[in-house]
Design an enzyme around this catalytic site. Structure first.
Site, PDB file in Angstrom:
ATOM      1  N   GLU A  17      37.315   6.327  81.136  1.00 53.74           N
ATOM      2  CA  GLU A  17      38.699   5.908  80.862  1.00 53.74           C
ATOM      3  C   GLU A  17      38.683   4.709  79.917  1.00 53.74           C
ATOM      4  O   GLU A  17      37.847   3.814  80.069  1.00 53.74           O
ATOM      5  CB  GLU A  17      39.356   5.520  82.197  1.00 53.74           C
ATOM      6  CG  GLU A  17      40.793   5.088  82.050  1.00 53.74           C
ATOM      7  CD  GLU A  17      41.485   5.043  83.404  1.00 53.74           C
ATOM      8  OE1 GLU A  17      41.345   5.994  84.211  1.00 53.74           O
ATOM      9  OE2 GLU A  17      42.166   4.033  83.663  1.00 53.74           O
ATOM     10  N   THR A  48      44.819   5.154  79.160  1.00 56.59           N
ATOM     11  CA  THR A  48      45.920   4.675  80.001  1.00 56.59           C
ATOM     12  C   THR A  48      47.221   4.530  79.204  1.00 56.59           C
ATOM     13  O   THR A  48      47.214   4.513  77.968  1.00 56.59           O
ATOM     14  CB  THR A  48      45.592   3.319  80.667  1.00 56.59           C
ATOM     15  OG1 THR A  48      45.433   2.341  79.644  1.00 56.59           O
ATOM     16  CG2 THR A  48      44.337   3.404  81.502  1.00 56.59           C
ATOM     17  N   TYR A  49      48.306   4.364  79.964  1.00 57.89           N
ATOM     18  CA  TYR A  49      49.639   4.272  79.380  1.00 57.89           C
ATOM     19  C   TYR A  49      50.391   3.161  80.101  1.00 57.89           C
ATOM     20  O   TYR A  49      50.660   3.281  81.303  1.00 57.89           O
ATOM     21  CB  TYR A  49      50.335   5.623  79.580  1.00 57.89           C
ATOM     22  CG  TYR A  49      51.791   5.702  79.198  1.00 57.89           C
ATOM     23  CD1 TYR A  49      52.172   6.067  77.916  1.00 57.89           C
ATOM     24  CD2 TYR A  49      52.791   5.453  80.138  1.00 57.89           C
ATOM     25  CE1 TYR A  49      53.514   6.176  77.576  1.00 57.89           C
ATOM     26  CE2 TYR A  49      54.137   5.566  79.811  1.00 57.89           C
ATOM     27  CZ  TYR A  49      54.492   5.930  78.528  1.00 57.89           C
ATOM     28  OH  TYR A  49      55.814   6.046  78.197  1.00 57.89           O
ATOM     29  N   ALA A 124      55.139  10.648  91.252  1.00 55.19           N
ATOM     30  CA  ALA A 124      54.374  11.470  90.311  1.00 55.19           C
ATOM     31  C   ALA A 124      54.716  12.954  90.499  1.00 55.19           C
ATOM     32  O   ALA A 124      54.772  13.711  89.528  1.00 55.19           O
ATOM     33  CB  ALA A 124      52.877  11.237  90.537  1.00 55.19           C
ATOM     34  N   TYR A 145      43.758   8.184  96.139  1.00 53.07           N
ATOM     35  CA  TYR A 145      43.432   6.847  96.630  1.00 53.07           C
ATOM     36  C   TYR A 145      42.483   6.877  97.840  1.00 53.07           C
ATOM     37  O   TYR A 145      42.942   7.045  98.980  1.00 53.07           O
ATOM     38  CB  TYR A 145      44.745   6.112  96.978  1.00 53.07           C
ATOM     39  CG  TYR A 145      45.613   6.013  95.741  1.00 53.07           C
ATOM     40  CD1 TYR A 145      45.498   4.927  94.901  1.00 53.07           C
ATOM     41  CD2 TYR A 145      46.472   7.061  95.370  1.00 53.07           C
ATOM     42  CE1 TYR A 145      46.228   4.864  93.715  1.00 53.07           C
ATOM     43  CE2 TYR A 145      47.200   7.006  94.195  1.00 53.07           C
ATOM     44  CZ  TYR A 145      47.072   5.905  93.368  1.00 53.07           C
ATOM     45  OH  TYR A 145      47.773   5.851  92.188  1.00 53.07           O
TER      46      TYR A 145
HETATM   47  P1  FAD Z   1      52.650   8.644  93.573  1.00 51.53           P
HETATM   48  O1  FAD Z   1      51.847   9.890  93.648  1.00 51.53           O
HETATM   49  O2  FAD Z   1      54.106   8.787  93.351  1.00 51.53           O
HETATM   50  O3  FAD Z   1      52.353   7.821  94.910  1.00 51.53           O
HETATM   51  C1  FAD Z   1      52.898   6.521  95.123  1.00 51.53           C
HETATM   52  C2  FAD Z   1      53.183   6.332  96.610  1.00 51.53           C
HETATM   53  O4  FAD Z   1      54.239   7.229  97.023  1.00 51.53           O
HETATM   54  C3  FAD Z   1      52.020   6.681  97.542  1.00 51.53           C
HETATM   55  O5  FAD Z   1      52.113   5.845  98.663  1.00 51.53           O
HETATM   56  C4  FAD Z   1      52.262   8.133  97.933  1.00 51.53           C
HETATM   57  O6  FAD Z   1      51.671   8.486  99.160  1.00 51.53           O
HETATM   58  C5  FAD Z   1      53.782   8.191  97.987  1.00 51.53           C
HETATM   59  N1  FAD Z   1      54.323   9.478  97.554  1.00 51.53           N
HETATM   60  C6  FAD Z   1      53.797  10.331  96.625  1.00 51.53           C
HETATM   61  N2  FAD Z   1      54.614  11.382  96.438  1.00 51.53           N
HETATM   62  C7  FAD Z   1      55.682  11.201  97.256  1.00 51.53           C
HETATM   63  C8  FAD Z   1      56.859  11.937  97.492  1.00 51.53           C
HETATM   64  N3  FAD Z   1      57.094  13.093  96.862  1.00 51.53           N
HETATM   65  N4  FAD Z   1      57.763  11.439  98.385  1.00 51.53           N
HETATM   66  C9  FAD Z   1      57.546  10.279  99.030  1.00 51.53           C
HETATM   67  N5  FAD Z   1      56.414   9.525  98.861  1.00 51.53           N
HETATM   68  C10 FAD Z   1      55.503   9.977  97.964  1.00 51.53           C
HETATM   69  N6  FAD Z   1      49.312   3.031  86.074  1.00 51.53           N
HETATM   70  C11 FAD Z   1      49.892   2.881  84.850  1.00 51.53           C
HETATM   71  O7  FAD Z   1      50.953   2.232  84.754  1.00 51.53           O
HETATM   72  N7  FAD Z   1      49.315   3.420  83.731  1.00 51.53           N
HETATM   73  C12 FAD Z   1      48.170   4.138  83.777  1.00 51.53           C
HETATM   74  O8  FAD Z   1      47.680   4.614  82.755  1.00 51.53           O
HETATM   75  C13 FAD Z   1      47.534   4.311  85.046  1.00 51.53           C
HETATM   76  N8  FAD Z   1      46.393   5.043  85.170  1.00 51.53           N
HETATM   77  C14 FAD Z   1      45.873   5.280  86.424  1.00 51.53           C
HETATM   78  C15 FAD Z   1      44.731   6.086  86.546  1.00 51.53           C
HETATM   79  C16 FAD Z   1      44.181   6.355  87.792  1.00 51.53           C
HETATM   80  C17 FAD Z   1      42.979   7.251  87.905  1.00 51.53           C
HETATM   81  C18 FAD Z   1      44.779   5.788  88.957  1.00 51.53           C
HETATM   82  C19 FAD Z   1      44.187   6.038  90.322  1.00 51.53           C
HETATM   83  C20 FAD Z   1      45.890   4.972  88.847  1.00 51.53           C
HETATM   84  C21 FAD Z   1      46.446   4.705  87.580  1.00 51.53           C
HETATM   85  N9  FAD Z   1      47.587   3.917  87.425  1.00 51.53           N
HETATM   86  C22 FAD Z   1      48.159   3.736  86.192  1.00 51.53           C
HETATM   87  C23 FAD Z   1      48.180   3.238  88.580  1.00 51.53           C
HETATM   88  C24 FAD Z   1      49.290   4.062  89.248  1.00 51.53           C
HETATM   89  O9  FAD Z   1      50.387   4.163  88.373  1.00 51.53           O
HETATM   90  C25 FAD Z   1      49.685   3.338  90.528  1.00 51.53           C
HETATM   91  O10 FAD Z   1      48.645   3.423  91.465  1.00 51.53           O
HETATM   92  C26 FAD Z   1      51.017   3.728  91.131  1.00 51.53           C
HETATM   93  O11 FAD Z   1      51.367   2.710  92.084  1.00 51.53           O
HETATM   94  C27 FAD Z   1      51.037   5.059  91.850  1.00 51.53           C
HETATM   95  O12 FAD Z   1      50.954   6.110  90.981  1.00 51.53           O
HETATM   96  P2  FAD Z   1      50.802   7.624  91.536  1.00 51.53           P
HETATM   97  O13 FAD Z   1      50.954   8.518  90.399  1.00 51.53           O
HETATM   98  O14 FAD Z   1      49.625   7.758  92.396  1.00 51.53           O
HETATM   99  O15 FAD Z   1      52.137   7.657  92.450  1.00 51.53           O
END
Ligand code: FAD
Length: 287
Positions: A17, A48-49, A124, A145
């Site tokens: 990355e 990343t973004y 997401a 995670y």
């Molecule tokens: P989600 O999947 O939405 O999860 C967030 C929380 O909500 C979790 O507690 C989950 O259990 C819960 N949840 C998930 N889906 C639902 C649902 N449908 N209903 C209710 N609760 C739900 N951040 C950036 O800004 N830019 C980047 O480029 C970036 N790259 C990353 C790359 C990797 C490999 C990782 C692991 C993280 C990265 N992050 C980045 C950080 C990420 O944006 C944060 O960790 C963020 O807080 C959560 O993103 P997520 O897509 O996992 O969220």
């Protein structure tokens, strides 16, 4: 490129990355990072973004296009949704199309206290569903995670939502950084129990400064095991020794993960080619 195909063989996938240069208008400096990494043959490089809640721009797509066209390496563009409207995501899809980007890491994004989240996407999974509808040609990856996302009440709840992301269309997961492999192994068992079938890559971050890693773990909720804390304390004021000790730590982590059959290693290169090269050289024959 169908992402799952990368994981078809016996070998452990090795990916990296990078992040866009922090200063606006300095995208050309990414060439020195990518040239520096050219001794490594990763299965893909992701970019990343707007990480850390920083403002996002088109540099992620520009860099992914460079990775693909100039370096002939598969690239994955990160895309977050919490600060974007549907119109913003439509624009991103258009840019992907124009730039030949076919692989996306669909993320909610870090919540920035100073920026009011937009209403269109809460998680997401909402973004994944939207991308599936609007851009079915995109291959979608998602984040996971090993130590549970800090917003989740329980590990069981977090893993259920990971499974939901797979049901929505995520074909591959990249994990948050972790420093204790037993956290990853317990997490992998939980994923297996709920029936997650997509490959899960283990996120490994080489530490190069004590202050830097403390800042990082305070944001992402990862823990620092005693074994690593001892290194950080002992070599805190000796940059070269700290680097050597922590590179060795990452190599040990990766060797053990490969031996235990991890689907892939996702190295957070932190745009430091010298560190990534040393790690890759030490593990490339194990993959
Ligand atoms: P989600 O999947 O939405 O999860 C967030 C929380 O909500 C979790 O507690 C989950 O259990 C819960 N949840 C998930 N889906 C639902 C649902 N449908 N209903 C209710 N609760 C739900 N951040 C950036 O800004 N830019 C980047 O480029 C970036 N790259 C990353 C790359 C990797 C490999 C990782 C692991 C993280 C990265 N992050 C980045 C950080 C990420 O944006 C944060 O960790 C963020 O807080 C959560 O993103 P997520 O897509 O996992 O969220």
């Amino acid at each position: 490129m169908e992402i799952k195909k990368l994981f078809d063989g016996e070998k452990t996938v090795f990916s990296m990355e990078i992040f866009p240069p922090k200063k606006p208008g300095t995208i050309d400096s990414i060439y020195s990072t990518l040239d520096g990494l050219s001794g490594i043959k990763p299965s893909f490089i992701s970019c990343t973004y707007g990480a850390g809640g920083n403002p996002a721009d088109t540099s992620t797509v520009d860099i992914c296009r460079i990775i693909k066209e100039k370096y002939d390496i598969l690239s994955i563009a990160h895309l977050t949704c919490v600060n974007n409207t549907k119109e913003d995501i439509d624009l991103a899809i258009e840019l992907f199309k124009q730039s030949g980007i076919e692989n996306v890491l669909a993320l909610r994004g870090d919540i920035n206290d100073k920026v009011e989240p937009k209403d269109d996407f809460k998680h997401a999974s909402d973004l994944i569903l939207y991308l599936r509808e609007k851009a079915p040609w995109l291959e979608i990856s998602a984040a996971c995670y090993p130590e549970t996302h800090p917003n989740s009440e329980t590990a069981a709840e977090d893993i259920r939502y990971m499974k939901y992301k797979e049901e929505c269309g995520a074909k591959h997961f990249m994990s948050q950084l972790f420093f204790d492999n037993s956290d990853f192994y317990r997490f992998r068992e939980r994923a297996e129990i709920v029936g997650i079938k997509s490959p899960i890559e283990a996120g490994i971050m080489p530490v190069t400064s004590k202050a830097g890693i403390l800042r990082m773990v305070s944001m992402c909720g990862a823990s620092i095991p005693q074994k690593l804390a001892r290194l950080l304390n002992k070599y805190e004021y000796n940059e070269e020794a700290l680097k050597d000790a922590c590179i060795n730590y990452s190599i040990d982590q990766i060797s053990d993960l490969i031996a235990s059959g991890a689907d892939g290693i996702h190295l957070y290169s932190m745009n430091k080619p010298d560190v990534a090269i040393r790690i890759y050289q030490a593990v490339k024959n194990l993959l």
